[in-house]
Design an enzyme around this catalytic site. Structure first.
Site, PDB file in Angstrom:
ATOM      1  CB  SER A 298      -0.898   0.019   1.238  1.00  0.00           C
ATOM      2  OG  SER A 298      -1.493   1.291   1.349  1.00  0.00           O
TER       3      SER A 298
ATOM      4  CG  HIS B 102      -3.965  -1.599  -1.386  1.00  0.00           C
ATOM      5  ND1 HIS B 102      -5.046  -2.432  -1.534  1.00  0.00           N
ATOM      6  CD2 HIS B 102      -4.335  -0.661  -0.472  1.00  0.00           C
ATOM      7  CE1 HIS B 102      -6.027  -2.025  -0.738  1.00  0.00           C
ATOM      8  NE2 HIS B 102      -5.625  -0.953  -0.081  1.00  0.00           N
TER       9      HIS B 102
ATOM     10  CG  ASP C 155      -5.173   2.587   0.845  1.00  0.00           C
ATOM     11  OD1 ASP C 155      -6.088   1.756   0.728  1.00  0.00           O
ATOM     12  OD2 ASP C 155      -4.086   2.332   1.405  1.00  0.00           O
TER      13      ASP C 155
ATOM     14  CG  MET D 218      -8.317   7.260   1.826  1.00  0.00           C
ATOM     15  SD  MET D 218      -7.631   7.292   3.492  1.00  0.00           S
ATOM     16  CE  MET D 218      -6.694   5.750   3.507  1.00  0.00           C
TER      17      MET D 218
ATOM     18  CG  HIS E 129      -9.161   0.211  -0.433  1.00  0.00           C
ATOM     19  ND1 HIS E 129      -8.578  -0.022   0.793  1.00  0.00           N
ATOM     20  CD2 HIS E 129     -10.505   0.198  -0.211  1.00  0.00           C
ATOM     21  CE1 HIS E 129      -9.524  -0.166   1.711  1.00  0.00           C
ATOM     22  NE2 HIS E 129     -10.694  -0.022   1.127  1.00  0.00           N
TER      23      HIS E 129
ATOM     24  CG  MET F 292     -11.428   3.537   1.889  1.00  0.00           C
ATOM     25  SD  MET F 292      -9.905   3.391   2.833  1.00  0.00           S
ATOM     26  CE  MET F 292      -8.735   3.314   1.486  1.00  0.00           C
TER      27      MET F 292
ATOM     28  CG  MET G  52     -11.566  -2.994   5.088  1.00  0.00           C
ATOM     29  SD  MET G  52     -10.102  -2.417   4.228  1.00  0.00           S
ATOM     30  CE  MET G  52      -9.314  -1.384   5.462  1.00  0.00           C
TER      31      MET G  52
ATOM     32  CG  ASP H 183      -6.247  -2.861   3.190  1.00  0.00           C
ATOM     33  OD1 ASP H 183      -5.132  -2.566   3.671  1.00  0.00           O
ATOM     34  OD2 ASP H 183      -6.986  -2.042   2.600  1.00  0.00           O
TER      35      ASP H 183
END
Ligand code: DX5
Ligand code: ZN
Length: 222
Positions: free
Chosen positions: A4, A28, A30, A32, A61, A63, A132, A170
């Site tokens: 990540s 990965h 993230d 957000m 991913h 979010m 998660m 994760d």
């Protein structure tokens, strides 16, 4: 292994990724929005800039509160797969078709408070499920061992139905927790802090792999 990049030095993201690229299967990413989670990271414009420099698969991913609004830009930026949270994905069948029309794989992520039953009706249509093992939003949190039973349950469903769905874990993955996740049935391991916060991220990936393999070979021998 899916490092990540949240734990990488984002000021030099491209070189951080280039360094481990040939040692990993996947990155990965993230994404957000500061609304779905309190943290705000990066999106398609940043992903587009690093994509040409690295070869590994890109799983984004998401979010964010309205993930479908990002699909076209992420596909254009070179994302290979999008992972959405179940509570912001009203129609996983439609979202999955949309992602695939754009050339991306599609998966769902299950937050710690949610039961795996939320995933079950959609399982056959997913390329990947993400359990998660920390609350979404921040790297560097402690692994929640109570999430392992969800990995076991979803592994059983995948195997019983002979699905090709990948099962990812994760959050809080280290050489100590990765073997637990592997024994529970995870096959993709997201690790941010345990890779990019180490002095030698390539060696850290190797340590994680060895911890997983030793857990799997002792399970085989049992
Ligand atoms: C948390 C993110 C994770 C995070 C993992 O919201 O989904 O991917 O980067 O970081 P570590 O490995 O530090 O727990
Ligand atoms: Zn993540």
């Amino acid at each position: 292994m899916a490092p990540s990049v949240l734990a990488a030095d984002l000021g030099q993201l491209r070189s951080e990724m280039e360094r481990v690229d040939s040692h990993v299967e996947m990155f990965h990413l993230d994404v957000m929005d500061g609304l779905y989670v309190p943290n705000l990271t990066f999106g398609a414009p940043v992903i587009e800039k690093v994509r040409p420099a690295v070869n590994a698969f890109f799983d984004c991913h998401l979010m964010v509160i309205e993930p479908l609004r990002l699909f076209e830009a992420l596909a254009g930026a070179g994302a290979d797969h999008v992972t959405l949270h179940t509570d912001v994905c009203d129609d996983p069948t439609e979202a999955g078709s949309f992602a695939r029309r754009l050339g991306m794989g599609f998966g769902l992520a299950l937050s710690p408070a949610l039961a795996p039953a939320v995933i079950r009706p959609h399982l056959a249509g997913l390329d990947m499920v993400t359990v998660m093992s920390v609350e979404p939003g921040f790297g560097g949190q402690a692994f929640m061992p109570e999430t392992l039973s969800k990995v076991e349950t979803i592994r059983r469903w995948i195997d019983d139905e002979e699905l090709k769905t990948a099962l990812q874990i994760d959050g809080g993955i280290t050489p100590e927790t990765a073997p637990l996740a592997a024994a529970a049935g995870a096959d993709i391991f997201v690790a941010g802090t345990a890779v990019f916060a180490r002095a030698d991220p390539v060696e850290a990936v190797g340590m994680l792999r060895r911890s997983i393999h030793s857990a799997m070979s002792s399970a085989d021998g049992a």
